[in-house]
Design an enzyme around this catalytic site. Sequence first.
Site, PDB file in Angstrom:
ATOM      1  N   TYR A  93       0.857  -1.187   0.000  1.00 35.34           N
ATOM      2  CA  TYR A  93       0.000   0.000   0.000  1.00 35.34           C
ATOM      3  C   TYR A  93       0.891   1.234   0.000  1.00 35.34           C
ATOM      4  O   TYR A  93       1.832   1.328   0.778  1.00 35.34           O
ATOM      5  CB  TYR A  93      -0.890   0.003   1.242  1.00 35.34           C
ATOM      6  CG  TYR A  93      -1.774   1.222   1.382  1.00 35.34           C
ATOM      7  CD1 TYR A  93      -2.853   1.426   0.525  1.00 35.34           C
ATOM      8  CD2 TYR A  93      -1.536   2.164   2.383  1.00 35.34           C
ATOM      9  CE1 TYR A  93      -3.666   2.541   0.660  1.00 35.34           C
ATOM     10  CE2 TYR A  93      -2.362   3.279   2.525  1.00 35.34           C
ATOM     11  CZ  TYR A  93      -3.422   3.460   1.662  1.00 35.34           C
ATOM     12  OH  TYR A  93      -4.233   4.570   1.798  1.00 35.34           O
ATOM     13  N   LYS A 125       4.324   8.947   8.966  1.00 38.26           N
ATOM     14  CA  LYS A 125       4.081   8.364  10.294  1.00 38.26           C
ATOM     15  C   LYS A 125       5.070   8.835  11.374  1.00 38.26           C
ATOM     16  O   LYS A 125       4.897   9.921  11.906  1.00 38.26           O
ATOM     17  CB  LYS A 125       3.990   6.842  10.166  1.00 38.26           C
ATOM     18  CG  LYS A 125       2.812   6.463   9.238  1.00 38.26           C
ATOM     19  CD  LYS A 125       2.349   5.035   9.259  1.00 38.26           C
ATOM     20  CE  LYS A 125       1.037   4.903   8.513  1.00 38.26           C
ATOM     21  NZ  LYS A 125       1.073   4.213   7.244  1.00 38.26           N
ATOM     22  N   ASP A 166       9.286   2.859  -0.175  1.00 41.86           N
ATOM     23  CA  ASP A 166       8.247   3.483   0.622  1.00 41.86           C
ATOM     24  C   ASP A 166       8.491   3.082   2.077  1.00 41.86           C
ATOM     25  O   ASP A 166       8.095   2.005   2.513  1.00 41.86           O
ATOM     26  CB  ASP A 166       6.863   3.031   0.140  1.00 41.86           C
ATOM     27  CG  ASP A 166       5.742   3.674   0.947  1.00 41.86           C
ATOM     28  OD1 ASP A 166       6.050   4.298   1.983  1.00 41.86           O
ATOM     29  OD2 ASP A 166       4.575   3.536   0.547  1.00 41.86           O
TER      30      ASP A 166
HETATM   31  C1  LIG Z   1       0.381   4.697   5.839  1.00 47.53           C
HETATM   32  C2  LIG Z   1       1.138   4.439   4.593  1.00 47.53           C
HETATM   33  C3  LIG Z   1       1.084   5.295   3.487  1.00 47.53           C
HETATM   34  C4  LIG Z   1       0.107   6.443   3.415  1.00 47.53           C
HETATM   35  O1  LIG Z   1       0.345   7.401   4.367  1.00 47.53           O
HETATM   36  P1  LIG Z   1      -0.883   8.393   4.757  1.00 47.53           P
HETATM   37  O2  LIG Z   1      -0.226   9.359   5.696  1.00 47.53           O
HETATM   38  O3  LIG Z   1      -1.915   7.532   5.387  1.00 47.53           O
HETATM   39  O4  LIG Z   1      -1.345   9.022   3.506  1.00 47.53           O
HETATM   40  C5  LIG Z   1       1.906   5.059   2.429  1.00 47.53           C
HETATM   41  N1  LIG Z   1       2.750   4.020   2.422  1.00 47.53           N
HETATM   42  C6  LIG Z   1       2.836   3.159   3.449  1.00 47.53           C
HETATM   43  C7  LIG Z   1       3.820   2.046   3.402  1.00 47.53           C
HETATM   44  C8  LIG Z   1       2.016   3.332   4.558  1.00 47.53           C
HETATM   45  O5  LIG Z   1       2.047   2.446   5.554  1.00 47.53           O
END
Ligand SMILES: *Cc1c(COP(=O)(O)O)cnc(C)c1O
Length: 434
Positions: free
Chosen positions: A144, A273, A245
């Site tokens: 994701y 995060k 990511d």
């Molecule tokens: C949470 C997450 C996102 C998206 O971040 P948001 O702040 O919710 O838009 C993208 N990549 C990964 C791996 C994530 O866990």
Amino acid sequence: MVGGLNKLLFQEAKKYIPAGVNSPVRAFKAVGGIPLFIKKAKGSKIYDVENNSYIDYCMSWGALILGHVHPLVIKQVKNVIIKGTSFGAPTKIETDLAKQICKAFPSIEKIRFVNSGTEATMSAIRLARGYTGKNKIIKFAGCYHGHADYLLVQAGSGLTTFRSMFNVQRSMSLGVPKDFIKHTIVLPYNDLNAVKKVVKKYQKYIACIIVEPVAANMGVVLPKEDFLKGLREICNQYKIVLIFDEVITGFRLAYGGAQEFFKLNADLTCLGKIIGGGFPIGAFGGKKEIMRLLAPDGAVYQAGTLSGNPVGVNAGFATLKILQNRNIYKRLEEKTNVLCSGIIENAKKTGVNIFVNRIGSMFTVFFIDKKEVHNYQRALKSNTQQYKKFFHKMLEEKIYFPPSQFEASFLSVAHTEKDIEKTIKVSYDVFRKI
Ligand SMILES: *Cc1c(COP(=O)(O)O)cnc(C)c1O
């Protein structure tokens, strides 16, 4: 008892907010029941509006590695917030945080702050396309990367539940024209041969490969030995931009994220995060040579009214300062290992089939009768009905796991030995009941 005030507030919320929530997984659709409405939190605990306290293994989806309401983070935020919350002009603290992140990640020479992980991945991909002049991207099933149109293809997180509910094909969401996803190539996680084949065939068209170096949105799934290294080699060979990511893994697996942990460098890195210390933030950064294409130096546009806002940046700065004490990661790993070992042992004793993927302080208990969960297809074989029971029985005992089989659980600095002992003990009784 869950069902009183929580239920009332949920009913009221649903009148005004779709499903009563501002992000899908919070609605408990994957596990059923009524979400907790949280009143406050401290350390490893969250408190709902009915005054129940729960040991929290969700930790705002991994953002709160120091635990809730860490005194030093809160102190710094309190101090800055009274001096102004947004200026739409540069502040020194943005450079301080940027410097700190560049030091932690040798592959990040320059970085730009945005407001969410979604924005970070969107911008990184636009930049990779601008830099290479190519359109196609490779992503992996079950990973994701936020909710941009062209990334909602076999994506994990809430979409895993969502898709089966609505039987949405191709893209996992309505509202995404086929044309918008025609440049997204989806391959199985951990399958280097599939990548090699596709890259050979489409090399002239591929701008970037984006990957969660440890997948955490189909539940935690670890990269096989050589998967990431193989991606690095392929990207070098074909001049493809490699995007890690690290929105979850950054400052989570190690201070320098998955790149420090696996001793590898990405070309572009996405963060979020943890670097916001509990406030909305995201960031993307990498090689100077690529980053210099960003507006206004270069012709790849990207902007944000509240980007780099002083509250989130200060909270992130305070958080990272504490995390520089590397012993923290060792302790976190030890605690998480004790917890997972205890859970595994209790499952064995009670004859419940589980498989636990753990790395550092993140893990997922898969209810599955397989000995390995290495990709999305395998993760989907989990017994979600059993997870549902596990989740609710744990919740009855005041332990809060993520409300879906396909999410990661997280420990924080604030989790105590007592928390862990209790969780292990309760898991035995819960396994016996399911
Ligand atoms: C949470 C997450 C996102 C998206 O971040 P948001 O702040 O919710 O838009 C993208 N990549 C990964 C791996 C994530 O866990």
